[in-house]
Structure formats: structure tokens, C-alpha cells
Design an enzyme around this catalytic site. Sequence first.
Site, mmCIF file in Angstrom:
data_model
loop_
_atom_site.group_PDB
_atom_site.id
_atom_site.type_symbol
_atom_site.label_atom_id
_atom_site.label_comp_id
_atom_site.label_asym_id
_atom_site.label_seq_id
_atom_site.Cartn_x
_atom_site.Cartn_y
_atom_site.Cartn_z
ATOM 1 N N ASP A 23 -2.538 18.837 6.641
ATOM 2 C CA ASP A 23 -3.695 19.146 5.814
ATOM 3 C C ASP A 23 -4.023 17.818 4.875
ATOM 4 O O ASP A 23 -3.565 17.258 4.120
ATOM 5 C CB ASP A 23 -3.209 20.253 4.766
ATOM 6 C CG ASP A 23 -4.388 20.561 3.766
ATOM 7 O OD1 ASP A 23 -5.526 19.848 3.646
ATOM 8 O OD2 ASP A 23 -4.414 21.540 3.276
ATOM 9 N N LYS A 43 -20.524 14.031 0.643
ATOM 10 C CA LYS A 43 -20.757 13.219 1.467
ATOM 11 C C LYS A 43 -21.415 11.991 0.674
ATOM 12 O O LYS A 43 -21.264 10.810 1.100
ATOM 13 C CB LYS A 43 -21.784 13.574 2.755
ATOM 14 C CG LYS A 43 -21.227 14.642 3.624
ATOM 15 C CD LYS A 43 -19.794 14.147 4.258
ATOM 16 C CE LYS A 43 -19.508 15.092 5.299
ATOM 17 N NZ LYS A 43 -18.383 14.478 6.253
ATOM 18 N N TYR A 81 -21.105 20.052 -0.278
ATOM 19 C CA TYR A 81 -21.426 19.220 1.125
ATOM 20 C C TYR A 81 -21.840 17.899 0.716
ATOM 21 O O TYR A 81 -21.396 16.895 0.935
ATOM 22 C CB TYR A 81 -21.877 20.217 2.018
ATOM 23 C CG TYR A 81 -21.694 19.218 3.567
ATOM 24 C CD1 TYR A 81 -20.499 19.366 4.093
ATOM 25 C CD2 TYR A 81 -23.069 18.577 4.008
ATOM 26 C CE1 TYR A 81 -20.334 18.430 5.379
ATOM 27 C CE2 TYR A 81 -22.801 18.134 5.033
ATOM 28 C CZ TYR A 81 -21.672 17.808 5.777
ATOM 29 O OH TYR A 81 -21.607 17.274 7.010
ATOM 30 N N ASN A 94 -12.669 11.584 9.929
ATOM 31 C CA ASN A 94 -13.624 12.529 10.559
ATOM 32 C C ASN A 94 -13.566 14.261 9.960
ATOM 33 O O ASN A 94 -14.437 14.602 9.964
ATOM 34 C CB ASN A 94 -13.594 12.308 12.051
ATOM 35 C CG ASN A 94 -14.014 13.804 12.844
ATOM 36 O OD1 ASN A 94 -15.476 13.677 12.913
ATOM 37 N ND2 ASN A 94 -13.401 14.691 12.929
HETATM 38 C C1 BGC Z 1 -23.862 19.099 9.026
HETATM 39 C C2 BGC Z 1 -24.459 20.234 10.186
HETATM 40 C C3 BGC Z 1 -26.027 19.999 10.087
HETATM 41 C C4 BGC Z 1 -26.476 18.464 9.913
HETATM 42 C C5 BGC Z 1 -27.783 18.248 9.794
HETATM 43 C C6 BGC Z 1 -24.475 18.010 9.035
HETATM 44 O O1 BGC Z 1 -23.675 17.129 8.285
HETATM 45 O O2 BGC Z 1 -22.339 19.108 9.257
HETATM 46 O O3 BGC Z 1 -24.032 21.477 9.847
HETATM 47 O O4 BGC Z 1 -26.734 20.615 11.016
HETATM 48 O O5 BGC Z 1 -25.836 17.727 8.862
HETATM 49 O O6 BGC Z 1 -28.495 19.030 8.506
#
Ligand code: BGC
Length: 260
Positions: free
Chosen positions: A65, A162, A158, A92
Site C-alpha cells: 500500500d 494531481k 483528485y 503510477n
Molecule cells: C481520470 C479519468 C478521466 C480523465 C479525463 C483522468 O485523470 O483518471 O477518470 O477520464 O482524467 O477527465
Amino acid sequence: MDLGLTNKRVLVTGGNSGLGAAIAKAFAAEGARVAINYLINPKQSDTLVKEFTAAGGEALQLMADISDPGAVEAMFSAIDDAWGGIDILVNNAGIDGEYGFGWEADPDAWGKVIDVNLKGTYLCAHQALKRMVAQRSGVVLNTTSVHEVIAWAGYSAYTASKAGVSMMSKSLAQEAAPHGVRVLCVAPGAIRTPINQAVWQDAEGYRDLLTKIPLGRIGEPEDVANIAVMLASDAASYITGTTIFVDGGMTDYPSFAHGG
Ligand code: BGC
């Protein structure tokens, strides 16, 4: 073009599925030694390891993990034991998290995305850089996303993770450059993998997705894997502290192709 990756020691986190599996395969095809990290679905990493070794390559599978510092340390020790160190880390592994607006989302679930995508990426980079700085060579390639720059309602954890990985990578790149080590990111757009299966398998979802991609198609895992291998090789020895987008133009504001 010979990328010079023969026998390089590579770790791909989340290397048993989706983009990670395609990246692991691309490195194996270049003759690199590939360690596949996984957390779930051990069968998939087993299959890949068998495939790589049957083709005459060397491969390892390591369950860990990445958000657990002890597990990450043990994983790097196992690579030291097998191969005496590491040359390339491909960070990744990651999760999209549950859809939910900020005021509705469960703060624990929100934090989990940060733990895996940002802290987990850091923990692996921390272990890798220790070794790479000491040996004065190596590459840390972090997978971000178009969502390091494109906002995404319902996915604030998310996008934060990122964008965080992007800036973290730039800072780590400054630190590591004088030691002969590169740190950079690859940012995929919409790629046909399990993470977004619900979207590309749904006719309406897929149609909507295509309006966001100037090149008019969803990406395939190999679109990213080919670039990842190149970025980790000496062919990219003058690239560090930046992000390369592999997104069919998603970050090119397709809604501005007309009007404005
Ligand atoms: C996400 C996907 C998404 C893509 C474009 C990626 O970083 O993991 O789920 O489709 O971005 O929006």
C-alpha cells in the site's frame, strides 16, 4: 531507436492494471528489469511477471500500500535485495475517488485520495530519490493528469492531489538536478482503462467525452506508455521539472474551437 533501457531497474506502482500494466510492458519490451507494485488483484501482476520472464526478462511483483510508509520502505528494500537498487521509478498508482461535491463528500474519503495519490507518490519518491541521489543517476516519473490544470466538479480531492503532485515534482526536480537525477510528470487525458470504464462504456458518456478531445478519440494505454518509456530514458535527458501532456488536446480548450 535504442532507448538504452536494457537491464535498467524499474519500479512501476500500480503496475498490474490499466496504464501501469501498459507502462510495465513497454519497459519490459525495452529489456528493462521491471518490478510491479500492486495492492489488489495479485493474479494480474502474476500474469505479467510470467509474461516478462517467459520472454527472457527479469521481473518482480511487490505487494504494498503506497500510502503506508513502512510498506513502501519494505518494497524498496526488496528491490535492493534483488537488484541492488533502482534506476527508474514510475509513480503510477492512483485513484479517482468517489464523485461528490465538496460540501457533500465524506472528509475521510477525500483524505484517502490525497493519501494515495499525493502522499503515496511522495513516499515512493522519497525512497527512490535517496538511492538515486547517492548513485548520482535516476529518474522519477510521476503520473499526474490533465486534472493537474483542469478543474473537475465532484473530484476536488483528485484535482488537488494531481496539482499537488505537479508542484511537488517541480520542487523535487530542483533539489535533485544537481545530483544528476530528473523528476518529471506525464499527464494523461482520458485513456481507455478501468478507472474510467463507466464513462467510455456508456454511449452518452462517451459522446460527451469526445467533445472534450480535439483529436476525436479516447487514448489507449500505449499512447501514454510509449511516452513514459521515452521520458524515463536518456532520449529525454534534458527534460526535468515539467509535465508532458498526453491528452489528445484536452488541455487545448476544445470549447474555444468556435466562438469565444
Ligand atoms: C481520470 C479519468 C478521466 C480523465 C479525463 C483522468 O485523470 O483518471 O477518470 O477520464 O482524467 O477527465
